[in-house]
Structures are given as C-alpha cells and as structure tokens.
Design a protein around this motif. Sequence first.
Motif, short mmCIF file in Angstrom:
data_model
loop_
_atom_site.label_atom_id
_atom_site.label_comp_id
_atom_site.label_asym_id
_atom_site.label_seq_id
_atom_site.Cartn_x
_atom_site.Cartn_y
_atom_site.Cartn_z
N ASP A 71 -2.71 -1.12 -2.86
CA ASP A 71 -3.87 -1.07 -2.44
C ASP A 71 -3.99 -1.32 -1.02
O ASP A 71 -3.89 -2.53 -0.31
CB ASP A 71 -4.95 -2.19 -2.91
N PRO A 72 -4.32 -0.10 -0.21
CA PRO A 72 -4.67 0.92 -0.73
C PRO A 72 -3.72 1.94 -1.20
O PRO A 72 -2.61 1.90 -0.64
CB PRO A 72 -5.46 1.82 0.68
N ILE A 73 -4.41 2.93 -1.71
CA ILE A 73 -3.29 4.35 -2.21
C ILE A 73 -3.92 5.45 -1.36
O ILE A 73 -4.98 5.89 -1.89
CB ILE A 73 -3.46 4.38 -3.58
N ILE A 74 -3.25 5.82 -0.30
CA ILE A 74 -3.66 6.92 0.43
C ILE A 74 -2.92 8.07 -0.06
O ILE A 74 -1.88 8.33 0.25
CB ILE A 74 -3.63 6.79 1.91
N VAL A 75 -3.60 9.41 -0.55
CA VAL A 75 -2.90 10.48 -0.95
C VAL A 75 -3.33 11.68 -0.03
O VAL A 75 -4.68 11.70 0.04
CB VAL A 75 -3.21 10.71 -2.33
N SER A 76 -2.53 12.32 0.53
CA SER A 76 -2.98 13.38 1.61
C SER A 76 -4.07 14.38 0.94
O SER A 76 -5.33 14.59 1.78
CB SER A 76 -1.82 14.02 2.10
N LEU A 90 -1.01 12.06 -7.85
CA LEU A 90 0.05 10.98 -7.55
C LEU A 90 -0.69 9.49 -8.13
O LEU A 90 0.00 8.85 -8.91
CB LEU A 90 0.03 10.75 -6.11
N PRO A 91 -1.85 9.38 -8.06
CA PRO A 91 -2.36 7.94 -8.75
C PRO A 91 -2.03 7.95 -10.33
O PRO A 91 -1.64 6.94 -10.80
CB PRO A 91 -4.17 8.10 -8.61
N ASP A 92 -2.28 9.00 -11.03
CA ASP A 92 -2.04 9.06 -12.32
C ASP A 92 -0.53 9.06 -12.75
O ASP A 92 0.08 8.21 -13.78
CB ASP A 92 -2.23 10.34 -12.97
N GLY A 149 0.67 -1.19 -0.01
CA GLY A 149 -0.03 0.13 0.03
C GLY A 149 0.78 1.34 0.02
O GLY A 149 2.09 1.23 0.06
N ILE A 150 0.17 2.48 -0.18
CA ILE A 150 1.02 3.59 -0.19
C ILE A 150 0.31 4.62 0.85
O ILE A 150 -1.14 4.73 0.65
CB ILE A 150 1.08 4.41 -1.61
N ILE A 151 0.83 5.41 1.40
CA ILE A 151 0.35 6.49 2.16
C ILE A 151 1.31 7.65 1.88
O ILE A 151 2.52 7.55 2.41
CB ILE A 151 0.56 6.18 3.70
N SER A 152 1.01 8.56 1.38
CA SER A 152 1.87 9.71 0.90
C SER A 152 1.35 11.30 0.94
O SER A 152 0.11 11.39 0.69
CB SER A 152 2.16 9.50 -0.71
N ASN A 153 2.25 12.01 1.40
CA ASN A 153 1.88 13.40 1.26
C ASN A 153 2.12 13.92 -0.14
O ASN A 153 3.16 13.90 -0.52
CB ASN A 153 2.80 14.36 2.30
N PHE A 154 0.99 13.95 -0.91
CA PHE A 154 1.24 14.45 -2.36
C PHE A 154 0.19 15.15 -3.10
O PHE A 154 -1.01 15.00 -2.43
CB PHE A 154 1.47 12.96 -3.13
#
Length: 239
Positions: free
Chosen positions: A163-168, A149-151, A140-145
Amino acid sequence: MILRKPLNLYKAVFFDVGDTLMTIPAARVIMQQFLAARSLHRAEEEVGDLFTEAFRLFYYGRQLDPFEVCTPESDRAFWMKLYHYILDKLGVQEENWTDERIHQCCHGLYDLFTGPEAYQLFDDVSECIPNLQARGLQLGIISNFAPTLPDILQKKGIAHYFDPIIVSTLVGLEKPDPAIFKLALEQSGLLAEDVLYIGDHDRNDIWAPNQVGIDAVKIKRYDYHSGEGIHTLHELLQA
C-alpha cells in the motif's frame, strides 16, 4: 550493494513488479505452444530469441512521449505492436496469414501474458517481503503494467503486503515520468527521503525515482542486466 544509508533509516520500500518481484519463467514455451495451436510451428529457441529481441527493442529502447496519457488501450496497443513484430519475423506473411488473423493472435498473446496463470514469484519474494514488513517498513508498488496487476498480485498471495499499489494504466501515468513517483508519495504520505525503490530498469526504476529525490537500487535478475545493483532481495535484508 551500495545504499546511500542503512535500510533501517528508510520508512518504506517500494517495488517495480515485472522482472523484480515476478516473472514468466516459461515465456518462450508458452508463446511457442500458443502459436503452434494456431498452426504456426517454430522452434522454441527461435521464438524465445525473438521475444527477447522484441522486448529489448520495444521496451528497453522505448522513448516515452511525456504528453501521452497511459491507458489500458495504450498499453494493449504497445504490446500489440511488439507481438506483431515477432509474428512478422516468424514469417506469418509467408504462411498466408490474413491481417485479421494476425490481429487476433496479437490480442490473444496480450490477454495470455497479462493474466495470472503465466506469472511466478521469484524464489526470494515469499520470504523477503514479509521479512521487510516485519521490520516495520511500509511496502508499496509502482509498476508499468496492465490493469490486471492488482488481480495478479492477489492471486499470487502478496497483494495485502503493499500500500499503495500504483499501476500505470490505472492512474494514467507511466514510468519514466517522475510524476508517477510523486503520486506514490502523495498517496503514502511519505517524504522522498523516506523511500527506497527497487527495480530492474535503468531509466524507469533508477533515473525516474531519483528525479523526485527517491533513492533507488537496481535488481539484476538476468545475465543481461548490467551495472551496479543486487541480484536478490536477500541482499536488501543484509543492508
């Protein structure tokens, strides 16, 4: 590297993105060329040193307001402030730049550095990420971005691993707020003790996940990264 337990006792590995999975290797050249195209001619070294100085000052030295909601607008405003600092140090006032010109240049830099073209995966990512998944680990991803970012992950060919992709900017929470890690646990259905987190920032990526019980390991991609940690994802595979 010191893990609290062997890698095979975790169910998932979650990652930061910037300076963990990917970077902008030619950031100073890109910025220098962008500014030169706008008639601001400065040496690559000067531009690069100021970029590093501003990043450390504004990002690594940043004090997060726990009551501030993270949005696409607040993210842009943060980076606009950083780029404005760089332009001031480069002497745009002496070049008779108007406030509007400075403003437009900062917006242009933000758009440039939140698009996919400038980014490059670190050399170990393309090999190690599939390997970790093949071991049965959920990634998974947890990012301040920025919301882009998903693109970017899609265009770099790795989005499908996570999965999940968590973008701030898309969830309204920002590291080092531990709530963003709680959200990742909720979305993944995992317990904190099931997850290992990898990132490059002491407060955002080590302290914050620890607050909710997630083990974390620092990845030190650059010489200025201090403390214990790993230098490459290959070290994870050997744990």
